[in-house]
Design a protein around this motif. Sequence first.
Motif, mmCIF file in Angstrom:
data_model
loop_
_atom_site.group_PDB
_atom_site.id
_atom_site.type_symbol
_atom_site.label_atom_id
_atom_site.label_comp_id
_atom_site.label_asym_id
_atom_site.label_seq_id
_atom_site.Cartn_x
_atom_site.Cartn_y
_atom_site.Cartn_z
ATOM 1 N N ALA A 1 -7.420 5.328 -4.928
ATOM 2 C CA ALA A 1 -6.214 4.233 -5.043
ATOM 3 C C ALA A 1 -7.106 3.045 -5.072
ATOM 4 C CB ALA A 1 -5.394 4.415 -3.875
ATOM 5 N N ASP B 1 0.810 -1.138 0.164
ATOM 6 C CA ASP B 1 0.007 -0.099 0.046
ATOM 7 C C ASP B 1 0.909 1.279 -0.097
ATOM 8 O OD1 ASP B 1 0.931 -0.782 2.639
ATOM 9 O OD2 ASP B 1 -1.085 -0.293 3.488
ATOM 10 N N GLU B 2 2.129 1.256 0.688
ATOM 11 C CA GLU B 2 2.929 2.212 0.511
ATOM 12 C C GLU B 2 3.573 2.649 -0.774
ATOM 13 O OE1 GLU B 2 4.971 2.559 4.848
ATOM 14 O OE2 GLU B 2 5.529 0.706 3.581
ATOM 15 N N LYS C 1 0.566 3.968 -2.937
ATOM 16 C CA LYS C 1 0.407 5.273 -2.530
ATOM 17 C C LYS C 1 1.239 6.344 -3.203
ATOM 18 C CE LYS C 1 -0.230 8.399 1.280
ATOM 19 N NZ LYS C 1 -1.659 8.620 1.164
#
Length: 470
Positions: free
Chosen positions: A156, A143-144, A147
């Motif tokens: 997203a 998820d990082e 992002k």
Amino acid sequence: MIITTKALAVLPHSGLQTTHRSLLARLRHYFKNMLCPDLHPPATVRGMKQLDRSAFSKTIKVPHLLVPKDKNLNDICRASKKYLLKMERYKPVITEQYKITLHPLAVQKWEDLAELNLEKLDIGSEALVWEEIQLKYENWKYDEIFKAVLPADKEALSSFSKIGHIIHLNLKDHLLPYKELIGQVICDKIADCRTVVNKSLSIDNTYRNFQMELLCGEPDYRVSVKENGCLFEFDFSKVYWNPRLSTEHEKIVKMLAKTDTLFDLYAGVGPFTVPSARRGCKVLANDLNPDSYEALVNNCALNKVSKHVTCHNKDAVDFIKHEVKQALLEKCTDESMEGDIHITMNLPAMAVEHLVHFPGLLKGEDVVLRKQPLVHVYCFAKGVEDKKQIARELVEHWIGTDVTDKLKEIAFVRNVAPNKDMMRVSFYLTEDLLLGRIAVKKRQHEEEDSPQSEEAKRPCNSNDNNKPTE
């Protein structure tokens, strides 16, 4: 299994308290990391469409605590646990150097470590130093990565499903240019993931499966999954399986007693059928899709419940008019039958349309019905109004009569899209309704013969099998 950043909100309370605390701790560190620009992936990766893992390398300065070699490193590590820099595949404690890496937001000056009382251990401010560390692609979670890479001004990737070794995505249009990168990142970051697919077309109403595109990994769609204590094996590319429905499957199964009977009209690979049979229920199961039927039979054998289940590979309309009708005549008139009868109709795109076949199903039969079957029919409620009312009106429209005196409950199942919810309406089929003593709305019979209804009544599959799955 559904992976989302909101997953903690739906964790069961019992049996998972330790996991819950661990996940909360990880989530706190995640937000702390994302609040620190130095710990973000490099800004230059924004808009990347072909994954370049080397482009994620960066060097930053972070605080370190240098522990004298004559001190107990383990004790100081335990005391400073909440100050540690926690990232994927990064060890904040270098044992051989007696060095502890601290989080740059948590520790910006010596006074931030005051509660550790390091002075009492003869450790002074000179022990706190800032040194460079190298961060790489391996140090960030999926998820990082997303992002940092995906458009910042658009929605997203919010969630995906894990079915065995397969990760199943349903990407929005604006994410399609990044689909290969998304697939590679997920393959890298999700444990046990060997295959990543994206739903490419809507569900086929005939067989309830959908076309999918392989984004990364092996084109291996045979999976083995556990749900509600049962093992299911199937080819995900040929059948319908949605892990988001596991809670709903469990709710229905828990309503059943050992002496009950279940008619499962769109059984799929058996998520209602198999756990119900494990409770000791007799199950009459049906699915039109020959691949689902084959998996259903195999899953009954796999879970050792074949003696309780009779499987069919028919169109649901024909199944209602023949097998269900005959079973209702036998069971609803049987004075010795102790349990109740449940009918699951989990085909939300068209199950309500098949309700037209229940009024008068037993018309002309000289019988007294001692049981009222309880129908659990699923539908999509679209609009901004009360979804329960919309679902009820759909059922009443197709059953042809008011269900006020027959209603058990109307339940929300899940959100499908904005202003579109999947709902369950549970209501009783009364003797008057089944024997045709209630005048249903005339327009229902007209719609039954309409092109739309003919489309809903799909051709009967010739591979019918009426034998028990033993």
